[in-house]
Design an enzyme around this catalytic site. Sequence first.
Site, PDB file in Angstrom:
ATOM      1  N   VAL A 106       0.853  -1.196   0.000  1.00  0.00           N
ATOM      2  CA  VAL A 106       0.000   0.000   0.000  1.00  0.00           C
ATOM      3  C   VAL A 106       0.886   1.242   0.000  1.00  0.00           C
ATOM      4  O   VAL A 106       1.637   1.470   0.946  1.00  0.00           O
ATOM      5  CB  VAL A 106      -0.925   0.027   1.234  1.00  0.00           C
ATOM      6  N   ASP A 147      -7.316  -4.642  17.432  1.00  0.00           N
ATOM      7  CA  ASP A 147      -6.253  -3.643  17.585  1.00  0.00           C
ATOM      8  C   ASP A 147      -6.485  -2.479  16.628  1.00  0.00           C
ATOM      9  O   ASP A 147      -5.560  -2.026  15.947  1.00  0.00           O
ATOM     10  CB  ASP A 147      -4.886  -4.296  17.340  1.00  0.00           C
ATOM     11  N   LYS A 149      -6.711   1.092  15.568  1.00  0.00           N
ATOM     12  CA  LYS A 149      -6.137   2.375  15.999  1.00  0.00           C
ATOM     13  C   LYS A 149      -5.628   3.087  14.747  1.00  0.00           C
ATOM     14  O   LYS A 149      -5.464   2.441  13.699  1.00  0.00           O
ATOM     15  CB  LYS A 149      -5.002   2.145  16.994  1.00  0.00           C
TER      16      LYS A 149
END
Lengths: 335, 252
Positions: A106, A147, A149
């Site tokens: 990415v 997780d 975030k």
Amino acid sequence: MRHLSDKALTRLRSGADLPDVGGTRYRLIGQVARGGMGVVYAAEDELLQRRVALKVLEMPGSEGELANRLTREARVLARLEHPGIVPVHDVGTLPDGRVFYTMKFVEGQRLDHYIESLASAPDRLRIFLRICDAVAFAHARGVLHRDLKPANVMVGSFGEVLVMDWGLAKILADVTHAEPNDPCGNIPRLPANGGIGNTSGTGDGRVMGTPGYMSPEQARGETELLDARSDIFSLGALLRYLLTNQLPAHPLPKLDRSLEAICAKACAPERERRYAAVPDLAEDVSRYLDGLAVSAHRESIFDKLARFYRRYRFFIWLIATYLLMRVLLILLIKH
Amino acid sequence: MDHDEFKSGDGRFPATRWSVIAAVRSEDDADRKRSLDTLCETYWKPVYKYVRLRWNRSAPDAQDLTQGFFIEMLERELLNRFDGSKSRLRTYLRLCVDSFVMNEDKAARRQKRGGEVQHLALDFAGAEEEISGGTIDAAAIASPESLEEFFETEWLRSLFALAIEDLRTLCSERARDRDFQLFERYNLDGDNEISYAQLAQQYGIAVSEVTNGLAWTRREFRRLALERLREICGDDDEFQREARTAFGRNAG
């Protein structure tokens, strides 16, 4: 025995740290990131002649908790084919014995870096909705992220939003054949006793996650009790961060009442008081963006008027200006 | 220290190297001695340099204290008190050294060791050469953090040096001496980096042979270093943490 200079020591450490991709289809380009479980390298897939991200365990061996977790992460990603989730290409063991998998490379920025250049709250909310889409899809497939975030969300150079790092994911149930057109359906909810078998590699009660973003039940290590509402807590914390640029631990600036109510409901300490599913949270954020009432906030008449004004501000001013002009015209004619 | 103790059968290493902590708690005297040998092999140099520089002791004093520390470790069964959940073995040993040096009654211990206990055969002259080589700045290791860092670096230096000796033996056994030379030349010699092409030219071989030789030796070096590391760690968790320390930092 040979004395090693500091330079030699550094060279040995760096050299031995590099994964051995000899004899594979990959050629290393450079290190991209280092996390708790492994290291991510940019690599060239020489067979397909494309750049990939190669995530590799720091330690050799295809057994052991970390190796199992990395393999699990690859398998979790493989079952989550969604535009908002980074696709996995390959998994295996390198010649040096280290477990690896490759995924789409990415090119973009981490969400926490990206939003620094994004001033508009609606733009940030639209990004949040795309994160919700990906997470809702994963939940529909029986997978909790655990997780969520800003550091685990990437925004690509064409604006694509990708949820990354599924290393702590928990598989609640095998629902790989859930109806793809039913994003709200089939969301696994555990009964109070835990119910569906836990296939997580981290289901032994140890606390794993990120303080501030993980739900209270996750922080207490109650892995058996986790369900979609745990990720909803993390999404609420992430939403706060998007709107305020502040980490959850910091004192937060005042938000619009509806948004504050959405965040508060998503981040309620008791999971029963949170949104039941991610699409419910996304629905409230969408309604806010459209200037509609949100389910998390019971409005007073003044709130309703203020929202009505915000939503139809342009037309209200247009009509007001028209009426004013008419009055001025009448007065002018009379005089 | 006798390296041959680690050889078994026709292979270089025992099938499974087990932790010194497990060995030291064994009923078998030979296992306990082997655990001390292993620890001593890896740690004596870091301990010696630490005593020399941290405690500012003369070379003869530091030699005496280093010898004494390892003997005391065996006699007082210090490793039996190690608790892996509280600290790393490396940190525990450093604190034991501190405590040992502080409590040392030099005269009495010298007499005791001179009379009853056999000295360990350690190459103090080599260690002294490394200190006087000027790569270590004693003034820079004053704070507790830098003490830990200094001990960690010396521990790693010692561990890697042993792994390189293992690699040398392995290469010799497999008739891959040229690969070892390439490894030495590329990783250990001089301060200037040399390219694969330059190495190929120097040895009159193809670049691909250099690439393959270095990849193989690097892989084996890593494996051998990790084998040694596994042996001197208390448990698997500590091994994972120490392996990250050994290979994870400064990389990339």
